[in-house]
Scaffold this active site. Structure first.
Site, mmCIF file in Angstrom:
data_model
loop_
_atom_site.group_PDB
_atom_site.id
_atom_site.type_symbol
_atom_site.label_atom_id
_atom_site.label_comp_id
_atom_site.label_asym_id
_atom_site.label_seq_id
_atom_site.Cartn_x
_atom_site.Cartn_y
_atom_site.Cartn_z
ATOM 1 N N HIS A 1 47.829 36.165 37.760
ATOM 2 C CA HIS A 1 46.564 36.662 37.199
ATOM 3 C C HIS A 1 45.434 36.504 38.242
ATOM 4 O O HIS A 1 44.722 37.460 38.546
ATOM 5 C CB HIS A 1 46.261 35.871 35.921
ATOM 6 C CG HIS A 1 44.892 36.077 35.343
ATOM 7 N ND1 HIS A 1 44.686 36.635 34.114
ATOM 8 C CD2 HIS A 1 43.657 35.781 35.812
ATOM 9 C CE1 HIS A 1 43.395 36.685 33.855
ATOM 10 N NE2 HIS A 1 42.749 36.171 34.874
ATOM 11 N N GLU A 2 45.339 35.299 38.803
ATOM 12 C CA GLU A 2 44.285 35.049 39.792
ATOM 13 C C GLU A 2 44.505 35.880 41.053
ATOM 14 O O GLU A 2 43.554 36.371 41.660
ATOM 15 C CB GLU A 2 44.230 33.553 40.152
ATOM 16 C CG GLU A 2 43.902 32.633 38.985
ATOM 17 C CD GLU A 2 42.578 32.960 38.301
ATOM 18 O OE1 GLU A 2 41.673 33.499 38.956
ATOM 19 O OE2 GLU A 2 42.464 32.707 37.094
ATOM 20 N N HIS B 1 43.024 39.230 40.645
ATOM 21 C CA HIS B 1 41.598 39.268 41.004
ATOM 22 C C HIS B 1 41.440 39.350 42.522
ATOM 23 O O HIS B 1 40.635 40.121 43.044
ATOM 24 C CB HIS B 1 40.891 37.998 40.528
ATOM 25 C CG HIS B 1 40.755 37.884 39.039
ATOM 26 N ND1 HIS B 1 40.199 38.876 38.271
ATOM 27 C CD2 HIS B 1 41.069 36.877 38.181
ATOM 28 C CE1 HIS B 1 40.188 38.482 36.991
ATOM 29 N NE2 HIS B 1 40.725 37.283 36.912
ATOM 30 N N ASP C 1 36.692 36.466 32.414
ATOM 31 C CA ASP C 1 36.781 37.866 32.864
ATOM 32 C C ASP C 1 36.008 38.821 31.954
ATOM 33 O O ASP C 1 35.277 39.694 32.436
ATOM 34 C CB ASP C 1 38.251 38.286 32.937
ATOM 35 C CG ASP C 1 39.025 37.421 33.917
ATOM 36 O OD1 ASP C 1 38.387 36.876 34.841
ATOM 37 O OD2 ASP C 1 40.235 37.282 33.755
HETATM 38 ZN ZN ZN Z 1 40.763 36.033 35.270
#
Ligand code: ZN
Length: 371
Positions: free
Chosen positions: A59-60, A63, A165
């Site tokens: 997930h990170e 980003h 987010d």
């Molecule tokens: Zn996030």
């Protein structure tokens, strides 16, 4: 920003770090399952949490990859018991780019969930929810759980509690209407209010929510402050904010002289400046008090000063200096003139005063403009 974390490995320029408390979480999950259901359950629990955090890491990284498209590097990603934190060098200021970067993380979880559900569907196993403790030895139970957890991660991160987010998306949308600083203030206020709701939910449900709420609250506060500081320092020089009226100590001064200055001024740090107006170091209030107690009045200040003090020229960009102070945790930066002579200094306090002054002026202008 986060102490107590250990570096694991690097992906490109990004260091992946694990917070020490995360290991405590693993041990706790393991112990909890062992006590309830024995060693097999303990292993399953630990494997599940590890897989879950691999998804948090992805997930990170989502980003980070999105940010990279806009030329922004990510220094590190730290995994905490409450989730991951990616330290991007900066957030894109263009709202459309911030939205892409913010959505990239949850999108990764949606993809993972879709893939896992696909695998489960192909294997003919109907995914159904089970409490973690009841996951059997069948790997599909674990996969179903992981798929659900990824859906939960995507949904949870889209809660508009800045700086989560969803909150970043909210800020970016607001920013197109009212500007970046005001949008951050509004989003941070909403984030803090939602943190309160999370605390309430945590009290009646999962206590982990309280931890997340505290994190959201602190992060919202600090990010709002950071954005204000960046706006206040942008386009200014170090000399615009530097303290220029102050008392100094000399290389021959004693701790007793330092104690005198401490009482006669409002300063908490005293530059030690020699005859050639060079900055030799800085003596703090704590150092003076400690030295008075441990070593006595006659101790030379040269013995107790902090000698490793950064200096910047008076015309240095204030936002660059501020960023460095933040990154290196500096509480004192000397300012020098063209000849290298010491003329002033910057502290976090006088940067906050600069922010207060700028904010008051902006509000006055808005009032004068009849808003
Ligand atoms: Zn996030």
């Amino acid at each position: 920003m986060l102490g107590g974390s250990i570096g694991l490995f690097r992906i490109g320029k990004t260091e992946i770090r694990l917070h020490a408390t995360f290991l405590l979480l693993l041990a706790w999950i393991g112990a909890l399952h062992w006590m309830r259901n024995g060693p097999q359950a303990a292993l399953t629990g630990v494997v599940f949490i590890s897989l879950l955090f691999a998804c948090v890491l992805l997930h990170e990284l989502g980003h980070a990859m999105a940010a990279r498209r806009y030329g922004i590097e990510t220094r590190d990603i730290t995994l905490l018991p409450i989730g991951g934190v990616a330290s991007l060098d900066q957030m894109p200021e263009k709202p459309s780019q911030e939205i892409v970067v913010a959505l990239a993380g949850p999108a990764v979880n949606v993809v993972i969930a879709a893939v896992l559900y696909g695998v489960l569907w192909l294997s003919g196993d109907v995914p159904k929810a089970q409490p973690l403790a009841e996951i059997g030895q069948a790997p599909t139970g674990l996969l179903a759980q992981l798929a659900m957890a990824n859906v939960a991660l995507a949904v949870f991160n889209l809660i508009p509690a800045f700086p989560m987010d969803g909150g970043r998306v909210l800020r970016a949308l607001l920013a197109t209407q009212v500007g970046h600083v005001r949008a951050t203030e509004v989003a941070a206020t909403i984030g803090q209010a939602l943190a309160g709701v999370l605390v309430l939910l945590g009290l009646f449900g999962n206590p982990l929510l309280i931890l997340i709420a505290v994190f959201v609250f602190l992060a919202a506060t600090s990010e709002a402050g950071f954005v204000q500081a960046r706006e206040a320092t942008r386009g200014r020089m170090a000399s615009h904010a530097a303290i220029e009226v102050f008392s100094t100590l000399g290389p021959a001064s004693s701790v007793s002289d330092g104690a005198d200055l401490l009482l006669r001024t409002t300063q908490h740090e005293f530059p030690v400046v020699d005859g050639a107006r060079r900055l030799r170091g800085v003596v703090t209030r704590e150092a003076i008090i400690n030295a008075l107690q441990d070593k006595g009045d006659a101790t030379p200040v040269l013995d107790i000063m902090e000698a490793d003090v950064p200096t910047v020229p008076a015309n240095a960009s204030l936002d660059v200096v501020f960023k460095r102070m933040q990154e290196e945790g500096r509480r004192f930066v000397g300012v020098t003139d063209r000849d290298g002579a010491f003329v002033g200094y910057l502290t976090p306090e006088n940067i906050s005063e600069l922010i207060m002054v700028r904010r008051a002026r902006t509000l006055h202008e808005q009032m004068a403009a009849g808003r």
